[in-house]
Design a protein around this motif. Structure first.
Motif, PDB file in Angstrom:
ATOM      1  N   SER A  52      36.217  49.231  35.274  1.00 29.65           N
ATOM      2  CA  SER A  52      35.843  50.510  35.861  1.00 29.65           C
ATOM      3  C   SER A  52      36.794  50.909  36.986  1.00 29.65           C
ATOM      4  O   SER A  52      37.597  50.105  37.464  1.00 29.65           O
ATOM      5  N   ARG A  53      36.695  52.149  37.399  1.00 29.84           N
ATOM      6  CA  ARG A  53      37.510  52.638  38.511  1.00 29.84           C
ATOM      7  C   ARG A  53      37.112  51.937  39.812  1.00 29.84           C
ATOM      8  O   ARG A  53      37.949  51.674  40.666  1.00 29.84           O
TER       9      ARG A  53
ATOM     10  N   PRO B 231      43.064  43.447  30.083  1.00 27.52           N
ATOM     11  CA  PRO B 231      41.830  43.846  29.404  1.00 27.52           C
ATOM     12  C   PRO B 231      40.909  42.672  29.137  1.00 27.52           C
ATOM     13  O   PRO B 231      41.382  41.634  28.699  1.00 27.52           O
ATOM     14  N   PRO B 232      39.637  42.783  29.448  1.00 22.89           N
ATOM     15  CA  PRO B 232      38.896  43.966  29.887  1.00 22.89           C
ATOM     16  C   PRO B 232      38.604  43.986  31.387  1.00 22.89           C
ATOM     17  O   PRO B 232      37.599  44.542  31.816  1.00 22.89           O
TER      18      PRO B 232
END
Length: 177
Positions: A104-105, A133-134
């Motif tokens: 997420s940001r 990732p992730p």
């Protein structure tokens, strides 16, 4: 004779798109009925990397030793840290992981915050923040042995700033000279 005519028609049919559009940018910006419109804003030097006809018109900046960051259609100079100017080789080694987040940001911002804290507390240790990732990761140091990493990890833990700290095996940068 018939085979030669078919071969010529086939060759011309395949080569026609290559003459009309030389890059993905040109192809995306081509208007077609019934489809949406794509507008791409980029630095003209990008065309030289992807092989466009417009690349011949693009010129290199006069000051080639200053790295550039592309923002819209303008290029702005970026100052490199002193450690980035040093030549390095890649090797197997260890780093200390000080942050792991999701994709997420908020996790990205938190990883960058942790990196800034690490730079303030330990200015002589290199800090690496990246997305694998992730998840977002923040790792510090380039240690050849696990003993070196363990000794620095104990110093970091003693400060009590970072919650989850662990040693991870990773490809590291070893300075030359």
């Amino acid at each position: 004779m018939r085979f030669i005519n078919i071969f010529i028609v086939f060759t011309l049919a395949l080569s026609a798109p290559a003459f009309s559009q030389n890059s993905i940018v040109d192809k995306l910006q081509t208007r077609k009925s019934g489809e949406g419109e794509v507008s791409i804003h980029h630095d003209s030097l990008i065309n030289s990397l992807i092989g466009s006809n417009q690349a011949k018109a693009a010129t290199r900046p006069e000051n080639n030793d200053v790295p550039k960051t592309i923002v819209g259609q303008e290029a702005q100079p970026v100052k490199l840290p002193a450690s980035a100017e040093q030549k390095t080789i890649k090797a197997r080694g260890y780093r200390i992981q000080i942050y792991v987040g999701n994709n997420s940001r908020v996790a990205r911002n938190e990883a960058n915050n942790m990196a800034n804290k690490a730079r303030e507390e330990f200015p002589d240790i290199l800090v690496y923040t990246y997305f694998q990732p992730p998840r977002w990761l923040c790792r510090v140091g380039d240690f050849r042995s696990i003993e070196e990493a363990d000794s620095v990890m104990r110093q970091i833990k003693a400060r009590g700033i970072f919650k989850e700290i662990s040693i991870v095996k990773e490809q590291i940068n070893i300075p030359i000279e």
